[in-house]
Design a protein around this motif. Structure first.
Motif, mmCIF file in Angstrom:
data_model
loop_
_atom_site.group_PDB
_atom_site.id
_atom_site.type_symbol
_atom_site.label_atom_id
_atom_site.label_comp_id
_atom_site.label_asym_id
_atom_site.label_seq_id
_atom_site.Cartn_x
_atom_site.Cartn_y
_atom_site.Cartn_z
ATOM 1 N N MET A 1 -17.396 -5.151 33.878
ATOM 2 C CA MET A 1 -17.322 -5.294 32.427
ATOM 3 C C MET A 1 -15.988 -4.685 32.153
ATOM 4 N N SER A 2 -15.010 -5.704 31.504
ATOM 5 C CA SER A 2 -13.649 -4.836 31.116
ATOM 6 C C SER A 2 -13.558 -4.630 29.541
ATOM 7 N N ALA A 3 -14.474 -5.132 28.839
ATOM 8 C CA ALA A 3 -14.615 -4.945 27.491
ATOM 9 C C ALA A 3 -15.096 -3.442 26.964
ATOM 10 N N THR A 4 -14.387 -2.802 26.135
ATOM 11 C CA THR A 4 -15.199 -1.503 25.475
ATOM 12 C C THR A 4 -16.613 -1.885 24.786
ATOM 13 N N LEU A 5 -17.681 -1.012 25.097
ATOM 14 C CA LEU A 5 -18.690 -1.394 24.286
ATOM 15 C C LEU A 5 -18.918 -0.833 23.210
ATOM 16 N N ILE A 6 -19.336 -1.584 22.259
ATOM 17 C CA ILE A 6 -19.349 -0.804 20.731
ATOM 18 C C ILE A 6 -20.716 -0.379 20.521
ATOM 19 N N ASP A 7 -20.966 0.810 20.596
ATOM 20 C CA ASP A 7 -22.340 1.514 20.896
ATOM 21 C C ASP A 7 -22.841 1.562 19.174
ATOM 22 N N GLY A 8 -23.673 0.457 18.844
ATOM 23 C CA GLY A 8 -24.237 0.380 17.327
ATOM 24 C C GLY A 8 -25.327 1.488 17.173
ATOM 25 N N LYS A 9 -25.906 1.682 18.302
ATOM 26 C CA LYS A 9 -27.051 2.801 18.093
ATOM 27 C C LYS A 9 -26.691 4.183 17.811
ATOM 28 N N ALA A 10 -25.535 4.423 18.695
ATOM 29 C CA ALA A 10 -24.779 5.892 18.427
ATOM 30 C C ALA A 10 -24.066 6.027 17.193
ATOM 31 N N TYR A 11 -23.390 4.798 16.769
ATOM 32 C CA TYR A 11 -22.727 4.948 15.620
ATOM 33 C C TYR A 11 -23.643 5.125 14.576
ATOM 34 N N ALA A 12 -24.872 4.281 14.651
ATOM 35 C CA ALA A 12 -25.832 4.288 13.247
ATOM 36 C C ALA A 12 -26.345 5.753 13.203
ATOM 37 N N ALA A 13 -26.606 6.573 14.450
ATOM 38 C CA ALA A 13 -27.110 7.940 14.251
ATOM 39 C C ALA A 13 -26.252 8.795 13.436
ATOM 40 N N ARG A 14 -24.944 8.584 13.990
ATOM 41 C CA ARG A 14 -23.888 9.247 13.284
ATOM 42 C C ARG A 14 -23.828 9.261 11.800
ATOM 43 N N LEU A 15 -23.957 7.842 11.391
ATOM 44 C CA LEU A 15 -23.761 7.296 9.828
ATOM 45 C C LEU A 15 -25.042 7.995 9.008
ATOM 46 N N ARG A 16 -26.237 7.928 9.733
ATOM 47 C CA ARG A 16 -27.468 8.527 9.346
ATOM 48 C C ARG A 16 -27.297 10.036 9.017
ATOM 49 N N ALA A 17 -26.735 10.616 10.178
ATOM 50 C CA ALA A 17 -26.345 12.303 9.753
ATOM 51 C C ALA A 17 -25.541 12.313 8.695
ATOM 52 N N ARG A 18 -24.664 11.866 8.485
ATOM 53 C CA ARG A 18 -23.521 11.935 7.402
ATOM 54 C C ARG A 18 -24.218 11.832 6.065
ATOM 55 N N VAL A 19 -25.243 10.516 5.871
ATOM 56 C CA VAL A 19 -25.935 10.563 4.909
ATOM 57 C C VAL A 19 -26.716 11.388 4.511
ATOM 58 N N ALA A 20 -27.392 12.179 5.597
ATOM 59 C CA ALA A 20 -28.329 13.199 5.289
ATOM 60 C C ALA A 20 -27.512 14.563 4.874
ATOM 61 N N ASP A 21 -26.378 14.839 5.399
ATOM 62 C CA ASP A 21 -25.576 15.863 5.036
ATOM 63 C C ASP A 21 -25.210 15.516 3.565
ATOM 64 N N ARG A 22 -24.760 14.447 3.117
ATOM 65 C CA ARG A 22 -24.362 14.218 1.738
ATOM 66 C C ARG A 22 -25.657 14.237 0.771
ATOM 67 N N VAL A 23 -26.701 13.968 1.280
ATOM 68 C CA VAL A 23 -27.972 14.072 0.315
ATOM 69 C C VAL A 23 -28.268 15.620 0.220
ATOM 70 N N ALA A 24 -28.129 16.218 1.218
ATOM 71 C CA ALA A 24 -28.646 17.578 0.895
ATOM 72 C C ALA A 24 -27.471 18.334 0.251
ATOM 73 N N GLN A 25 -26.184 17.828 0.071
ATOM 74 C CA GLN A 25 -25.282 18.450 -0.806
ATOM 75 C C GLN A 25 -25.754 18.122 -2.182
ATOM 76 N N LEU A 26 -25.864 16.856 -2.517
ATOM 77 C CA LEU A 26 -26.274 16.255 -3.943
ATOM 78 C C LEU A 26 -27.305 16.731 -4.593
ATOM 79 N N VAL A 27 -28.686 16.887 -3.829
ATOM 80 C CA VAL A 27 -29.768 16.912 -4.456
ATOM 81 C C VAL A 27 -29.943 18.228 -5.362
ATOM 82 N N PRO A 28 -29.296 19.400 -5.016
ATOM 83 C CA PRO A 28 -29.266 20.247 -6.033
ATOM 84 C C PRO A 28 -28.425 20.059 -7.556
#
Length: 302
Positions: A1-28
């Motif tokens: 395989m020559s194409a770069t694999l776009i890992d949506g599972k890993a990307y989604a995990a990082r996005l969910r982590a950024r959302v969680a961090d932002r939620v923790a900042q904003l709730v107070p």
């Protein structure tokens, strides 16, 4: 395989982590957590699994999850009454009605009954119109996830030729509008198109959401193109009685030609719920007058 694999599972995990961090900042600041209400009518097994996953991931991100499960025989007026109550509920910042609905319910009427600022699926006609005219709006989750991943491979979309195969209201049409808003030259093909292979060979960006297993062949791919396969199809496996998931693209053949490609499973699919959480966070920020920190780029990959 020559194409770069776009890992949506890993990307989604990082996005969910950024959302969680932002939620923790904003709730107070807001004094309450973001609330996501999901309405399920009937007992479709796939929908049941999807709703459970949405609720679980919402809670993991620091949000409140409200599930409303109604019988398949629920009259339309009762469903609309529930939506009206959720629209007025200050604990609920995002509302999602799981599709498909039973045949006796008018899906368009139900979707358009959701307050546009709580429509975290991005299907309300107001949000559709605003996206179509390039205004800030809630964007449907799957096209939003596709754009997030594409932006890590195309810092500048201007002048890129893009083909979207499939013209559904859920993926194809909003995807085309987002690419057009990003200054791509956009083509849309569908089941009545007669020259899809020729169009595909012109595309720097190819997004396939046709629901046809293995539709796109390797020789349809322009060398170096970025291929986003939205299709999730269950087909018979080599082992009798077993099934497997495949996309709308012949992955093995396409990966030899493309520059980057999403797999199935593990590509676009995980991004849909992650983007639902991001949309809920955006809706929450808007309703509380808080700054909505941009989550469009994956900081790790940009």
């Amino acid at each position: 395989m020559s194409a770069t694999l776009i890992d949506g599972k890993a990307y989604a995990a990082r996005l969910r982590a950024r959302v969680a961090d932002r939620v923790a900042q904003l709730v107070p600041q807001a004094g309450q957590a973001p609330g996501l209400a999901v309405v399920l009518v009937g007992h479709d097994p796939a929908s049941e699994v999807y709703v459970r996953s949405k609720g679980k991931q919402a809670v993991e991100a620091g949000m409140k999850s409200f599930e409303h499960r109604l019988p398949a025989t629920t009259p339309e007026h009762e469903l609309l009454d529930l939506i009206a109550r959720l629209n007025a509920d200050t604990q609920v910042h995002g509302i999602l009605v799981q599709l498909p609905l039973p045949d006796h319910l008018d899906a368009r009427a139900v979707i358009n009954a959701i307050a546009p600022h709580k429509d975290v699926d991005g299907f309300h006609i107001s949000n559709v119109g605003m996206v179509g005219t390039g205004q800030d709006a809630i964007v449907p989750c799957t096209p939003l996830g596709c754009m997030m991943m594409l932006r890590d491979y195309h810092s500048d979309f201007r002048g890129k030729t893009a083909l979207v195969i499939g013209h559904s209201n859920v993926v194809g049409k909003p995807m085309a509008r987002l690419l057009l808003n990003a200054d791509c030259t956009v083509m849309v093909a569908h089941k009545h198109s007669t020259n899809i292979p020729e169009l595909a060979r012109m595309a720097d960006i190819l997004v396939v959401a046709a629901g046809v297993p293995g539709l796109v062949k390797g020789d349809w791919i322009k060398p170096g193109a970025t291929v986003i396969d939205v299709g999730i199809n269950r087909v018979d496996a080599d082992t009798p009685g077993k099934t497997r998931l495949v996309g709308d693209v012949d992955f093995d053949a396409a990966a030899k030609v493309a520059g980057a490609i999403t797999p199935v499973p593990g590509g676009v699919g995980p991004m849909t719920i992650a983007c639902l959480l991001a949309n809920t966070l955006s809706a929450y920020c808007h309703q509380h007058g808080l700054e909505d920190a941009p989550l469009l780029h994956d900081e790790q990959d940009s």
